[in-house]
Scaffold this motif. Structure first.
Motif, PDB file in Angstrom:
ATOM      1  N   TRP A  92      14.596  12.157   9.186  1.00  0.00           N
ATOM      2  CA  TRP A  92      14.386  12.488   7.939  1.00  0.00           C
ATOM      3  C   TRP A  92      15.717  12.920   7.160  1.00  0.00           C
ATOM      4  O   TRP A  92      16.222  13.020   6.209  1.00  0.00           O
ATOM      5  CB  TRP A  92      13.721  13.750   8.020  1.00  0.00           C
ATOM      6  N   THR A  95      17.102   9.406   5.634  1.00  0.00           N
ATOM      7  CA  THR A  95      16.608   9.315   4.452  1.00  0.00           C
ATOM      8  C   THR A  95      17.041   9.684   3.086  1.00  0.00           C
ATOM      9  O   THR A  95      17.256  10.313   2.373  1.00  0.00           O
ATOM     10  CB  THR A  95      15.180   9.590   4.382  1.00  0.00           C
ATOM     11  N   GLN A 157      12.418  17.378  16.000  1.00  0.00           N
ATOM     12  CA  GLN A 157      12.762  16.585  15.283  1.00  0.00           C
ATOM     13  C   GLN A 157      11.812  15.974  16.152  1.00  0.00           C
ATOM     14  O   GLN A 157      10.571  13.948  14.782  1.00  0.00           O
ATOM     15  CB  GLN A 157      13.852  15.982  14.357  1.00  0.00           C
ATOM     16  N   ASN A 160       7.932  18.109  14.455  1.00  0.00           N
ATOM     17  CA  ASN A 160       7.601  17.708  13.539  1.00  0.00           C
ATOM     18  C   ASN A 160       9.160  17.616  12.179  1.00  0.00           C
ATOM     19  O   ASN A 160       9.409  17.874  11.361  1.00  0.00           O
ATOM     20  CB  ASN A 160       7.978  19.579  13.002  1.00  0.00           C
ATOM     21  N   ASP A 161       8.742  16.240  12.283  1.00  0.00           N
ATOM     22  CA  ASP A 161       9.818  15.386  11.555  1.00  0.00           C
ATOM     23  C   ASP A 161       9.608  15.449   9.805  1.00  0.00           C
ATOM     24  O   ASP A 161      10.485  15.151   9.373  1.00  0.00           O
ATOM     25  CB  ASP A 161      10.078  14.180  12.408  1.00  0.00           C
ATOM     26  N   ASP A 162       8.572  15.187   9.764  1.00  0.00           N
ATOM     27  CA  ASP A 162       7.058  15.322   8.544  1.00  0.00           C
ATOM     28  C   ASP A 162       7.199  16.605   7.824  1.00  0.00           C
ATOM     29  O   ASP A 162       7.045  17.220   6.607  1.00  0.00           O
ATOM     30  CB  ASP A 162       6.484  14.404   9.178  1.00  0.00           C
ATOM     31  N   GLY A 163       7.779  17.625   8.659  1.00  0.00           N
ATOM     32  CA  GLY A 163       7.590  18.937   8.500  1.00  0.00           C
ATOM     33  C   GLY A 163       5.764  19.633   8.369  1.00  0.00           C
ATOM     34  O   GLY A 163       5.892  20.997   8.103  1.00  0.00           O
ATOM     35  N   ARG A 164       5.460  19.285   8.415  1.00  0.00           N
ATOM     36  CA  ARG A 164       3.916  19.607   8.742  1.00  0.00           C
ATOM     37  C   ARG A 164       3.913  20.763   9.507  1.00  0.00           C
ATOM     38  O   ARG A 164       3.037  21.398   9.105  1.00  0.00           O
ATOM     39  CB  ARG A 164       3.320  18.165   9.958  1.00  0.00           C
ATOM     40  N   ARG A 169      12.205  20.505  10.735  1.00  0.00           N
ATOM     41  CA  ARG A 169      12.638  19.766  11.358  1.00  0.00           C
ATOM     42  C   ARG A 169      14.059  19.409  12.383  1.00  0.00           C
ATOM     43  O   ARG A 169      14.172  18.385  12.794  1.00  0.00           O
ATOM     44  CB  ARG A 169      12.716  19.166   9.964  1.00  0.00           C
TER      45      ARG A 169
END
Length: 191
Positions: A92, A95, A157, A160-164, A169
């Motif tokens: 994450w 990016t 990461q 939970n890399d997408d923060g869901r 993260r």
């Protein structure tokens, strides 16, 4: 699992056009806010461009908290504000910048007494609005302490890399010294 890895790396992500370890917290508030406003115009696709107007104020407040917490643990601080890194690669964070790159440094190159950690970014970790009861909220860790938390929960990461599942993260590392950082800053400058 991380603890089975022979060597642990700290990563610092940055914009190639700006360079590594450029910290808004090293500047007076009005100058930092001006730079943030310029980033919003010149680099609108970067994560920094999405920061709210009170970001600099909130960041300073958070740094006051982590500085006080690290002092309680006997941490060694040779800077007013830390340099920021994370434990291991964060897809994450990679990016966040339009011209993204990173530096990775083996943790053995640092004086461990000059590094504090939060399980997740320090701002949500110490945010008064996040009260989910997770044991690592509102806590700062030393190196030995964060290894135990990683043993228990793994690297954010990885799950939970997408923060869901919440704001954590990655594991943030706060480097309270310029000693190792300056070596890497010089290497980039000489390229």
């Amino acid at each position: 699992m991380l603890l089975g890895v022979v060597e642990i790396y700290l990563y610092h992500y940055f914009d190639k056009e700006i360079g590594p370890f450029v910290n808004l917290s090293d500047l007076p508030v009005n100058e930092a806010q001006s730079i943030l406003n310029t980033i919003k115009v010149k680099k609108p696709n970067s994560q920094s461009a999405k920061r709210h107007d009170k970001y600099v104020e909130y960041r300073h407040n958070c740094e006051n908290i982590i500085r006080a917490e690290f002092a309680k643990k006997g941490g060694v601080m040779n800077r007013i504000s830390p340099h920021y890194m994370v434990i291991e690669h964060s897809p994450w964070l990679s990016t966040w910048y339009e011209s993204s790159t990173f530096i990775k440094i083996p943790i053995e190159e640092f004086d461990i007494k000059t590094i504090s950690f939060t399980y997740g970014d320090s701002m949500p970790t110490f945010s008064p609005t996040i009260n989910d009861g997770k044991e690592y909220r509102k806590k700062l860790y030393t190196y030995d302490e964060i290894l135990k938390i990683i043993e228990k929960y793994g690297l954010p990461q990885n799950w939970n890399d997408d923060g869901r599942y919440g704001p954590e993260r990655y594991i943030e590392a706060h480097i309270w010294s310029d000693e190792t950082i300056s070596k890497y800053r010089k290497r980039i400058d000489s390229i």
